[in-house]
Design an enzyme around this catalytic site. Structure first.
Site, mmCIF file in Angstrom:
data_model
loop_
_atom_site.group_PDB
_atom_site.id
_atom_site.type_symbol
_atom_site.label_atom_id
_atom_site.label_comp_id
_atom_site.label_asym_id
_atom_site.label_seq_id
_atom_site.Cartn_x
_atom_site.Cartn_y
_atom_site.Cartn_z
ATOM 1 N N GLU A 389 0.819 -1.227 0.000
ATOM 2 C CA GLU A 389 0.000 0.000 0.000
ATOM 3 C C GLU A 389 0.849 1.272 0.000
ATOM 4 O OE1 GLU A 389 -3.642 -0.044 2.366
ATOM 5 O OE2 GLU A 389 -3.512 -2.230 2.361
ATOM 6 N N GLU A 393 9.249 4.830 0.800
ATOM 7 C CA GLU A 393 9.785 5.876 -0.088
ATOM 8 C C GLU A 393 8.653 6.599 -0.832
ATOM 9 O OE1 GLU A 393 10.794 2.784 0.209
ATOM 10 O OE2 GLU A 393 12.818 3.009 1.004
HETATM 11 N N1 COS Z 1 -7.032 11.480 -3.769
HETATM 12 C C1 COS Z 1 -7.649 12.017 -4.856
HETATM 13 N N2 COS Z 1 -6.989 12.319 -5.999
HETATM 14 C C2 COS Z 1 -5.670 12.075 -6.046
HETATM 15 C C3 COS Z 1 -4.964 11.530 -4.954
HETATM 16 C C4 COS Z 1 -5.701 11.237 -3.780
HETATM 17 N N3 COS Z 1 -5.113 10.713 -2.704
HETATM 18 N N4 COS Z 1 -3.672 11.404 -5.293
HETATM 19 C C5 COS Z 1 -3.563 11.858 -6.548
HETATM 20 N N5 COS Z 1 -4.771 12.270 -6.993
HETATM 21 C C6 COS Z 1 -5.082 12.856 -8.285
HETATM 22 C C7 COS Z 1 -4.224 14.090 -8.526
HETATM 23 O O1 COS Z 1 -4.819 15.254 -7.961
HETATM 24 C C8 COS Z 1 -4.196 14.151 -10.036
HETATM 25 O O2 COS Z 1 -5.408 14.702 -10.489
HETATM 26 P P1 COS Z 1 -5.432 15.656 -11.814
HETATM 27 O O3 COS Z 1 -4.859 14.821 -12.921
HETATM 28 O O4 COS Z 1 -6.877 15.954 -11.970
HETATM 29 O O5 COS Z 1 -4.556 16.822 -11.491
HETATM 30 C C9 COS Z 1 -4.182 12.680 -10.440
HETATM 31 O O6 COS Z 1 -4.748 11.954 -9.336
HETATM 32 C C10 COS Z 1 -2.797 12.158 -10.708
HETATM 33 O O7 COS Z 1 -2.013 12.413 -9.562
HETATM 34 P P2 COS Z 1 -0.429 12.497 -9.629
HETATM 35 O O8 COS Z 1 -0.028 13.388 -10.752
HETATM 36 O O9 COS Z 1 0.075 12.819 -8.269
HETATM 37 O O10 COS Z 1 -0.070 10.992 -10.042
HETATM 38 P P3 COS Z 1 1.292 10.236 -10.030
HETATM 39 O O11 COS Z 1 1.276 9.239 -11.116
HETATM 40 O O12 COS Z 1 2.440 11.190 -10.032
HETATM 41 O O13 COS Z 1 1.168 9.479 -8.617
HETATM 42 C C11 COS Z 1 1.934 8.403 -6.603
HETATM 43 C C12 COS Z 1 2.250 9.171 -7.881
HETATM 44 C C13 COS Z 1 3.264 7.989 -6.058
HETATM 45 C C14 COS Z 1 1.215 9.307 -5.611
HETATM 46 C C15 COS Z 1 1.020 7.172 -6.861
HETATM 47 O O14 COS Z 1 1.437 6.477 -7.982
HETATM 48 C C16 COS Z 1 1.000 6.236 -5.662
HETATM 49 O O15 COS Z 1 0.323 6.459 -4.668
HETATM 50 N N6 COS Z 1 1.748 5.127 -5.766
HETATM 51 C C17 COS Z 1 1.758 4.092 -4.726
HETATM 52 C C18 COS Z 1 0.700 3.102 -5.034
HETATM 53 C C19 COS Z 1 0.613 2.022 -4.042
HETATM 54 O O16 COS Z 1 0.288 2.261 -2.900
HETATM 55 N N7 COS Z 1 0.877 0.784 -4.513
HETATM 56 C C20 COS Z 1 0.711 -0.362 -3.729
HETATM 57 C C21 COS Z 1 -0.371 -1.189 -4.342
HETATM 58 S S1 COS Z 1 -1.708 -1.521 -3.316
HETATM 59 S S2 COS Z 1 -1.065 -2.973 -2.193
#
Ligand code: COS
Length: 408
Positions: A389, A393
């Site tokens: 989740e 990092e």
């Molecule tokens: N709630 C609502 N919207 C969200 C959000 C949240 N928590 N986080 C991001 N968004 C939205 C952003 O506002 C953005 O919206 P717009 O395109 O309308 O501006 C969109 O989603 C994309 O966000 P962002 O540009 O930050 O996306 P990234 O690809 O850069 O995301 C992270 C990077 C690292 C934040 C994401 O890929 C992540 O959380 N990765 C980890 C995933 C994880 O937990 N994996 C484990 C699997 S589950 S066991």
């Protein structure tokens, strides 16, 4: 000494933190009932095998009514803001914290019912909610959250699994991996790319993802591999080959999948912190018990300043984790956005728990690394929480971005 004997011999784990102002009287009552119920449940029935232990926990938790707290059962609006009032994060945290102290698989079983159905709770139509959530809450339908791929774990937007939509149906093709409950789930919430990466140069990759409800018996869905990890739980790689589903199986709007996933994670990341906190509390209790009973150099370990200093560090790390976890849970229950606070809680609670458990192993000495000892099991159980989740990092990245966003 087996696990159950170890449990009975351990120092009792207090509920003093419930007096903190983050909680309402209803939380305190629930936590006390839960502590009593949990103490009566067997732990670590290894003879059943991992899958059966998990199914048994899901059934028990469902029958006792605990699972209804991890699904938003009430019909009505599908918007996430209304669901905020119906998934009580503090309750979910107390459940995970308590179950994790007892048996990591009990915590896992509860958490995955929540994570697997979280997208339905937040975005399901009244029909989708009615079809799936009551059975999830009763423990009669096991769910899984199928987000990760081998090249898209931390970078969710890089996913390749394809969804080809027509007005009436969707066809899924691709692979999903690290799927908890993979192999025992009745229902998978699968995230897939419904618009190709390069469809519009200006569009963000994250905006082309959608979420779908995929029953386990859908033709074309198969378990490609069962994955063994150091603290065993059902985990698999899925293959989707021309999986045809009615378009009604899509959750939310097309292209909304990334936000659905992130909002689901916002709820359950805080609860991963709570599970870490539960493991750490158990380790502290084990450390205290050991320090008071172990004689060394003519005194107990507890009388030696070095052991006292270790216990002091452990207690501080537990309380620091608890404060950040309860803050994130409380804020979300007030309807506030907690993207940064949930990341801070998850990062701190899981990293601190690793250190607290390591100290407990040290206090137990050679016995601490003997297979089946409580602290040895905790040592294996905590490790994955710093990865799943969102790895530590990724939490740092989220916190940094949120800080910069707030400052701009
Ligand atoms: N709630 C609502 N919207 C969200 C959000 C949240 N928590 N986080 C991001 N968004 C939205 C952003 O506002 C953005 O919206 P717009 O395109 O309308 O501006 C969109 O989603 C994309 O966000 P962002 O540009 O930050 O996306 P990234 O690809 O850069 O995301 C992270 C990077 C690292 C934040 C994401 O890929 C992540 O959380 N990765 C980890 C995933 C994880 O937990 N994996 C484990 C699997 S589950 S066991």
């Amino acid at each position: 000494m087996n696990r159950t004997q170890a449990l009975n011999g351990a120092a009792p784990i207090g509920l003093a933190h419930l007096a903190w102002p983050f909680f309402d009287p209803a939380h305190r009552e629930l936590a006390q009932q839960l502590a009593q119920w949990t103490a009566q449940q067997p732990a670590h029935e290894d003879h059943l095998g991992t899958d059966e232990q998990c199914r048994t926990w899901v059934r028990r938790l469902g029958q006792a009514g605990w699972l209804r707290h991890v699904v938003a059962l009430e019909p009505g609006g599908a918007s996430s803001s209304t669901a905020h009032t119906r998934l009580d994060t503090r309750t979910i945290c107390l459940l995970r914290e308590t179950l994790a102290q007892h048996d990591g698989l009990a915590d896992f079983a509860l958490a995955m019912q929540g994570l697997g159905s979280g997208a339905i709770s937040l975005y399901g139509t009244p029909e989708q909610r009615q079809q799936w959530l009551p059975d999830v809450a009763l423990g009669q339908c096991i769910t899984a959250f199928a987000l990760s791929e081998s090249q898209a774990g931390s970078d969710v937007a890089a996913m390749q699994c394809r969804a080809e939509e027509t007005p009436n149906e969707v066809v899924l093709n691709g692979e999903k991996t690290w799927i908890s409950n993979g192999g025992i789930a009745d229902l998978y919430v699968v995230f897939a790319r419904s618009r190709p990466m390069n469809a519009a140069a200006s569009a963000k990759a994250s905006s082309g993802i959608s979420a779908y409800l995929v029953p386990a018996n859908t033709p074309g869905l198969r378990i490609a591999e069962r994955i063994q990890v150091m603290a065993p739980h059902p985990l698999a790689r899925l293959q989707l080959e021309d999986c045809r589903l009615p378009i009604e199986n899509r959750l939310g709007q097309g292209g909304q999948g990334f936000k659905i996933a992130m909002q689901t994670l916002d709820v359950f990341r805080t609860s991963v912190a709570a599970a870490g906190l539960g493991f750490a509390r158990r380790a502290l209790a084990e450390g205290l018990q050991r320090a008071r009973s172990r004689a060394m150099f003519g005194a107990t370990l507890a009388q030696q300043p070095l052991a006292q200093a270790k216990l002091a560090d452990m207690a501080m790390q537990v309380d620091a984790a608890a404060l950040l976890t309860y803050r994130a849970a409380w804020m979300r229950d007030q309807g506030q956005s907690v993207t940064m606070e949930a990341a801070m809680a998850k990062l701190t609670a899981t990293e601190n728990a690793q250190r607290v458990i390591d100290s407990a192993v040290q206090l137990w000495g050679g016995l601490g690394v003997v297979s089946g000892q409580t602290v040895e099991r905790l040592y294996r159980e905590i490790r994955a929480l710093r990865i799943y989740e969102g790895a530590s990092e990724v939490q740092q990245l989220i916190i940094g971005r949120e800080l910069l966003r707030a400052a701009s």
